[in-house]
Scaffold this active site. Structure first.
Site, PDB file in Angstrom:
ATOM      1  N   SER A   1      53.886  27.317 -42.886  1.00  0.00           N
ATOM      2  CA  SER A   1      53.083  27.748 -44.005  1.00  0.00           C
ATOM      3  C   SER A   1      53.337  26.989 -45.309  1.00  0.00           C
ATOM      4  O   SER A   1      52.504  27.056 -46.214  1.00  0.00           O
ATOM      5  CB  SER A   1      53.308  29.239 -44.266  1.00  0.00           C
ATOM      6  OG  SER A   1      54.631  29.486 -44.677  1.00  0.00           O
TER       7      SER A   1
ATOM      8  N   LYS B   1      56.774  26.864 -54.037  1.00  0.00           N
ATOM      9  CA  LYS B   1      55.800  27.462 -53.127  1.00  0.00           C
ATOM     10  C   LYS B   1      55.262  28.721 -53.815  1.00  0.00           C
ATOM     11  O   LYS B   1      56.027  29.455 -54.454  1.00  0.00           O
ATOM     12  CB  LYS B   1      56.499  27.818 -51.801  1.00  0.00           C
ATOM     13  CG  LYS B   1      55.579  28.408 -50.750  1.00  0.00           C
ATOM     14  CD  LYS B   1      56.317  28.610 -49.418  1.00  0.00           C
ATOM     15  CE  LYS B   1      55.417  29.160 -48.326  1.00  0.00           C
ATOM     16  NZ  LYS B   1      56.118  29.332 -47.036  1.00  0.00           N
TER      17      LYS B   1
ATOM     18  N   SER C   1      58.373  27.478 -41.177  1.00  0.00           N
ATOM     19  CA  SER C   1      57.482  27.071 -42.269  1.00  0.00           C
ATOM     20  C   SER C   1      58.022  26.039 -43.243  1.00  0.00           C
ATOM     21  O   SER C   1      57.263  25.520 -44.052  1.00  0.00           O
ATOM     22  CB  SER C   1      57.048  28.289 -43.061  1.00  0.00           C
ATOM     23  OG  SER C   1      55.980  28.892 -42.390  1.00  0.00           O
TER      24      SER C   1
HETATM   25  N1  GLN Z   1      53.968  29.798 -37.900  1.00  0.00           N
HETATM   26  C1  GLN Z   1      54.804  30.952 -37.994  1.00  0.00           C
HETATM   27  C2  GLN Z   1      53.967  32.167 -38.333  1.00  0.00           C
HETATM   28  O1  GLN Z   1      52.811  32.015 -38.489  1.00  0.00           O
HETATM   29  C3  GLN Z   1      55.893  30.744 -39.010  1.00  0.00           C
HETATM   30  C4  GLN Z   1      55.461  30.917 -40.397  1.00  0.00           C
HETATM   31  C5  GLN Z   1      56.601  30.913 -41.372  1.00  0.00           C
HETATM   32  O2  GLN Z   1      57.679  30.405 -41.081  1.00  0.00           O
HETATM   33  N2  GLN Z   1      56.366  31.513 -42.522  1.00  0.00           N
HETATM   34  O3  GLN Z   1      54.429  33.238 -38.427  1.00  0.00           O
END
Ligand code: GLN
Length: 483
Positions: A150, A75, A174
């Site tokens: 994400s 990532k 995410s």
């Molecule tokens: N959807 C959540 C956010 O926008 C989680 C994102 C994540 O786990 N990085 O914060």
């Protein structure tokens, strides 16, 4: 070749059925063929082929590890020395990391081949990969649908077989949500299990790196090489890393699986409920005992999370000031102009929204009402889990309320996007490990099931996930990318 597991590929490499250079070239060709998915931000073809050459030498010398010569990808939140590390943001579009994240260093040491850097929501803020400066990732099962976020690039790369396995990070879901949307497996370990050094910070008390792959077993193999204490991360935990593959085949007889009644309500889409019911039946057949449990404070997880995560991000992202690294605006009039225009021009809308919310929640006069309150709720949620784990070994739940939605569908309504995180977020507030594994399809799109474990009980989680994958074949399905 792309359907094989890490163990099968490692055997093929040792038996000289193919070399790591051939395997790597094969995946590089696929990446090039399916660039329309937008899974990668950077492809490091030359470096990958050189690493593959070194892996072939190591394999021939007989001191290879399972991951030696296996093509994987990171990532783009993990710093990779001499390779662009963007975190999905215009702010870091010109950032060449001067060092490797601990996770990258550890995986390099195994001889795994890094194919490149995977697309993600900007600074890991999002649930659909649409906040990325580099554009949305397409879901390999239906290119009109989001890949999730994400870690959308990570999930799509595994589903489309553009890498054997990948790293991801999970602050509020995410790893698990994109894994569910793309029909792959992913594990977010216990907070502190994997070093955050060199992993660009979003919300430091919630962020945790983990692994994603086609099966629980491959997730276990990758996690094994990522986990462990790191003096460079003061929140990494100094306990030995168990052998994550040791208990994979252990019987589930007598294992107690809890179903939180607050998660199985009319909010779950009917088709999703049916898929989950079928999975519960499989677990009964495997000998597990199913028990209903109650976790009354879960319903407060979303507001608490979005206050805490935004507060932490407003502080973490203050380092991007246009001075030290990252984007700098043209011809600033003075220092103030430099700060405001650099940040204003390089951060996307969602990141700005979070910084504003976080700064507000932390400001004098509002701190007690929002931030402190959210931290108190966080404790109540942890206590709910503590109570639950005094009754059961593993908790079972949906990952998402629905399968992947369409690109653009929720962009206009951020709150609706936040609400879709309802099943994953509480786990990060408590710091627990959790997995998402494929559990069926609805209208051609994959759905996942979530397994939540007690602190540092990744071995059992992987065992419970692997057992299900021995009696189902959801995880072995592949999307048709050519339509
Ligand atoms: N959807 C959540 C956010 O926008 C989680 C994102 C994540 O786990 N990085 O914060």
């Amino acid at each position: 070749m792309q359907n094989k597991t890490i163990t099968q590929l490692a055997q093929g490499l040792r038996a000289k059925e193919f070399s790591s250079v051939e395997l790597t070239q094969y995946f590089l060709n696929r990446i090039e063929k399916y660039t329309d998915l937008n899974a990668y931000i950077t492809v490091t073809a030359n470096q990958a082929l050189q690493a593959a050459q070194r892996a072939d030498v190591r394999i021939a010398s007989g001191n290879a590890e399972l991951l030696t010569g296996i093509p994987m990808a990171h990532k783009d939140i993990f710093c990779t020395q001499a390779v662009k590390t963007t975190c999905g943001s215009k702010m870091l579009d010109n950032f060449i990391a001067p060092y490797n994240a601990t996770v990258v260093k550890k995986l390099n040491a195994t001889g795994a081949v890094n194919l490149g850097k995977l697309n993600m929501d900007e600074f890991a803020m999002g649930s659909s990969n649409e906040t990325s400066f580099y554009g949305a990732v397409k879901n390999p099962w239906n290119k009109n649908a989001v890949a999730g976020g994400s870690s959308g690039g990570s999930a799509a790369a595994v589903a489309a077989q553009l890498a054997v396995c990948v790293t991801g990070t999970d602050t509020g879901g995410s790893i698990r949500q994109p894994a569910a949307f793309c029909g792959v497996s992913g594990i977010k370990p216990t907070y502190g299990r994997v070093s955050r050094f060199g992993m660009i910070a979003y919300a430091s008390s919630l962020d945790q790196g983990g692994s994603m792959a086609r099966s629980a077993q491959d997730c276990a193999i990758l996690l094994q090489s990522m986990a462990g204490f790191d003096v460079k991360d003061s929140t990494s935990v100094d306990t030995p890393v168990p052998d994550y593959c040791a208990d994979l085949d252990k019987s589930l007889a007598g294992v107690k699986i809890g179903l939180p009644k607050e998660f199985f309500t009319a909010d779950v889409n009917a088709d999703m409920a049916k898929a989950l019911d079928e999975a519960i039946e499989e677990y009964k057949k495997l000998g597990a005992e199913i028990k209903e449990i109650s976790m009354p404070n879960l319903k407060y997880a979303i507001p608490a999370y979005y206050v805490i995560a935004s507060a932490e991000c407003s502080s973490n992202l203050s380092r991007y000031d246009g001075v030290r690294f990252g984007y700098r605006c043209e011809n600033p009039a003075d220092l103030n102009d430099l700060y405001t225009r650099s940040r204003g021009e390089a951060f996307g809308k969602e990141v700005k929204r979070r910084i504003l919310m976080g700064t507000y929640a932390l400001s004098a006069g509002y701190y007690d009402a929002y931030y402190l309150k959210a931290q108190q709720v966080r404790r109540l949620i942890s206590d709910d889990f503590k109570q639950a784990f005094s009754e059961v070994d593993v908790i079972f739940s949906p990952v998402t309320p629905t399968p992947a939605f369409n690109i653009g569908e929720k962009l206009a309504n951020p709150v609706e996007m936040y609400l879709a995180d309802i099943y994953t977020i509480a786990i990060n507030l408590a710091g627990l490990p959790a997995m998402s594994i494929p559990a069926g399809f609805i209208g051609g799109l994959p759905v996942g099931l979530q397994l939540i474990g007690n602190y540092f009980d990744e071995t059992r989680l992987l065992n419970v996930a692997h057992a299900y994958q021995q009696v189902t074949n959801w995880h072995t399905q592949s999307p048709n990318l050519d339509n």
